[in-house]
Design a protein around this motif. Structure first.
Motif, short mmCIF file in Angstrom:
data_model
loop_
_atom_site.label_atom_id
_atom_site.label_comp_id
_atom_site.label_asym_id
_atom_site.label_seq_id
_atom_site.Cartn_x
_atom_site.Cartn_y
_atom_site.Cartn_z
N GLU A 179 0.84 -1.20 0.00
CA GLU A 179 0.00 0.00 0.00
C GLU A 179 0.88 1.27 0.00
O GLU A 179 0.66 2.19 -0.78
CB GLU A 179 -0.87 -0.06 1.26
CG GLU A 179 -1.89 1.02 1.42
CD GLU A 179 -2.46 0.99 2.84
OE1 GLU A 179 -2.66 -0.10 3.41
OE2 GLU A 179 -2.67 2.10 3.39
N LEU A 180 1.90 1.27 0.87
CA LEU A 180 2.78 2.43 0.98
C LEU A 180 3.59 2.63 -0.30
O LEU A 180 3.72 3.74 -0.81
CB LEU A 180 3.73 2.28 2.18
CG LEU A 180 3.07 2.41 3.55
CD1 LEU A 180 4.00 1.95 4.67
CD2 LEU A 180 2.65 3.86 3.81
N ARG A 181 4.11 1.54 -0.85
CA ARG A 181 4.88 1.64 -2.11
C ARG A 181 3.97 2.14 -3.23
O ARG A 181 4.39 2.94 -4.06
CB ARG A 181 5.48 0.28 -2.51
CG ARG A 181 6.56 -0.22 -1.55
CD ARG A 181 7.76 0.66 -1.52
NE ARG A 181 8.53 0.59 -2.74
CZ ARG A 181 9.84 0.72 -2.81
NH1 ARG A 181 10.55 0.91 -1.70
NH2 ARG A 181 10.47 0.65 -3.94
N GLY A 182 2.73 1.65 -3.21
CA GLY A 182 1.75 2.08 -4.22
C GLY A 182 1.51 3.58 -4.18
O GLY A 182 1.17 4.21 -5.16
N ARG A 183 1.67 4.14 -2.94
CA ARG A 183 1.48 5.59 -2.79
C ARG A 183 2.79 6.34 -3.01
O ARG A 183 2.91 7.53 -2.74
CB ARG A 183 0.99 5.89 -1.37
CG ARG A 183 -0.50 5.67 -1.22
CD ARG A 183 -0.98 6.40 0.04
NE ARG A 183 -1.41 5.46 1.05
CZ ARG A 183 -1.26 5.65 2.36
NH1 ARG A 183 -0.66 6.70 2.82
NH2 ARG A 183 -1.72 4.76 3.22
N GLY A 184 3.83 5.59 -3.41
CA GLY A 184 5.11 6.23 -3.72
C GLY A 184 6.04 6.40 -2.53
O GLY A 184 7.08 7.06 -2.64
N ALA A 185 5.70 5.80 -1.37
CA ALA A 185 6.55 5.98 -0.18
C ALA A 185 7.84 5.17 -0.33
O ALA A 185 7.84 4.07 -0.87
CB ALA A 185 5.79 5.55 1.06
N ASP A 186 8.93 5.74 0.17
CA ASP A 186 10.23 5.09 0.06
C ASP A 186 10.49 4.29 1.35
O ASP A 186 11.14 4.78 2.27
CB ASP A 186 11.29 6.20 -0.12
CG ASP A 186 12.67 5.61 -0.27
OD1 ASP A 186 12.77 4.41 -0.60
OD2 ASP A 186 13.66 6.35 -0.05
N VAL A 187 9.94 3.10 1.44
CA VAL A 187 10.08 2.29 2.65
C VAL A 187 10.57 0.89 2.28
O VAL A 187 10.42 0.46 1.15
CB VAL A 187 8.73 2.13 3.41
CG1 VAL A 187 8.30 3.41 4.06
CG2 VAL A 187 7.64 1.61 2.47
N THR A 188 11.17 0.22 3.27
CA THR A 188 11.57 -1.18 3.05
C THR A 188 10.58 -2.08 3.78
O THR A 188 9.93 -1.64 4.75
CB THR A 188 12.98 -1.46 3.61
OG1 THR A 188 12.94 -1.23 5.03
CG2 THR A 188 14.03 -0.55 2.96
N PHE A 189 10.52 -3.32 3.32
CA PHE A 189 9.64 -4.29 3.98
C PHE A 189 10.05 -4.44 5.46
O PHE A 189 9.20 -4.48 6.35
CB PHE A 189 9.71 -5.65 3.26
CG PHE A 189 8.96 -6.72 3.98
CD1 PHE A 189 7.56 -6.78 3.91
CD2 PHE A 189 9.62 -7.66 4.76
CE1 PHE A 189 6.86 -7.76 4.60
CE2 PHE A 189 8.93 -8.64 5.46
CZ PHE A 189 7.54 -8.69 5.37
N GLU A 190 11.37 -4.49 5.70
CA GLU A 190 11.86 -4.70 7.07
C GLU A 190 11.41 -3.56 8.00
O GLU A 190 11.03 -3.81 9.15
CB GLU A 190 13.40 -4.79 7.09
CG GLU A 190 13.96 -6.09 6.52
CD GLU A 190 13.77 -6.19 5.00
OE1 GLU A 190 13.70 -5.12 4.33
OE2 GLU A 190 13.67 -7.32 4.49
N SER A 191 11.44 -2.32 7.48
CA SER A 191 11.06 -1.20 8.36
C SER A 191 9.56 -1.24 8.65
O SER A 191 9.12 -0.93 9.76
CB SER A 191 11.45 0.15 7.73
OG SER A 191 10.68 0.39 6.59
N VAL A 192 8.78 -1.67 7.66
CA VAL A 192 7.32 -1.77 7.88
C VAL A 192 7.04 -2.87 8.91
O VAL A 192 6.23 -2.70 9.82
CB VAL A 192 6.58 -2.04 6.55
CG1 VAL A 192 5.10 -2.27 6.79
CG2 VAL A 192 6.78 -0.88 5.58
#
Ligand code: DC
Length: 233
Positions: free
Chosen positions: A164-177
């Motif tokens: 969902e976050l990646r879809g919104r363009g957020a720069d996050v890693t799976f590990e941090s989520v």
């Protein structure tokens, strides 16, 4: 037909609001997002300088708390209920990351909880309501005719949130989520005031391996049964 109260509690990012909205829409009930109210208090604290270096200035918050006005208004264009803070629509603003990060500073404060629980009880007083949160079946509506306790494996929840976050363009890693979900689970279950626990009589829904349509069918089955039981009584 009598309109019942449906309480949905559970861990973060496990689809509580999706299910709550589906049920409310199907039954023509009111959906109330109790988490939005805690987010609104966090936003108030951010905007009014009540969080200094990541620490809540509790005495100042307690002084202004009685005057903070939080509620919901139906938007005819979006056909959704949106969150208002002191006369302003904050529905989108309260979903931003700074608010998400600060909400656990205000949500454990007993005075904040007491105020919001009172408002939630008033909003749901007439029945015909689906409310989701962490303490709805235990504190807000212990007498709710149907209570759900939702859960899913942390990795599954993190995967959904990551997409969902990646879809919104957020720069996050799976590990941090995944780490964030672990921290929120710990915060929710270990805080002193109204921690997240399964309410007595709650129906557990583990949706790790379910689609939202499957989950809705299962939940609706329980609701229909409960409405039938209430009608016969
Ligand atoms: O459901 P959510 O992530 O929007 O909730 C935001 C925060 O508010 C989360 O940290 C848990 C807290 N919360 C709470 O303490 N009690 C509730 N009834 C609902 C949410």
């Amino acid at each position: 037909m009598r309109r019942i109260t449906i309480a949905i509690d559970g861990f973060s990012s496990c689809g509580k609001s999706t299910l709550a909205k589906q049920l409310a829409h199907h039954l023509r009930y009111t959906y109330i997002d109790s988490g939005a109210m805690y987010r609104a208090v966090a936003l108030y604290a951010i905007e009014n300088g009540l969080i200094v270096d990541g620490v809540l200035v509790l005495a100042d918050l307690l002084r202004v708390l009685p005057g903070i006005r939080i509620g919901f208004e139906h938007d005819d264009t979006t056909q959704r209920s949106e969150t208002w803070l002191d006369g302003r629509n904050v529905e989108h603003r309260i979903r931003e990351l700074d608010v998400s990060n600060c909400v656990t500073l205000v949500s454990p404060v007993p005075e904040v909880r007491a105020k919001l629980v009172r408002t939630q009880q008033e909003l749901g007083a007439g029945g015909g309501v689906v409310m989701d949160g962490r303490d709805i079946g235990t504190v807000v509506f212990p007498g709710a005719e149907v209570k759900f306790f939702m859960t899913a494996r942390p990795e599954v929840r993190a995967e959904r949130r990551y997409k969902e976050l990646r879809g919104r363009g957020a720069d996050v890693t799976f590990e941090s989520v995944l780490a964030n979900i672990g921290r929120r689970d710990l915060d929710d279950t270990t805080r002193k005031a109204d921690p997240l626990v399964q309410a007595p009589g709650a129906i557990v829904i583990d949706n790790s391996n379910m689609t939202s349509a499957e989950q809705f069918d299962i939940a609706l089955g329980h609701v229909v049964k409960a409405i039938g039981t209430v009608a016969e009584a």
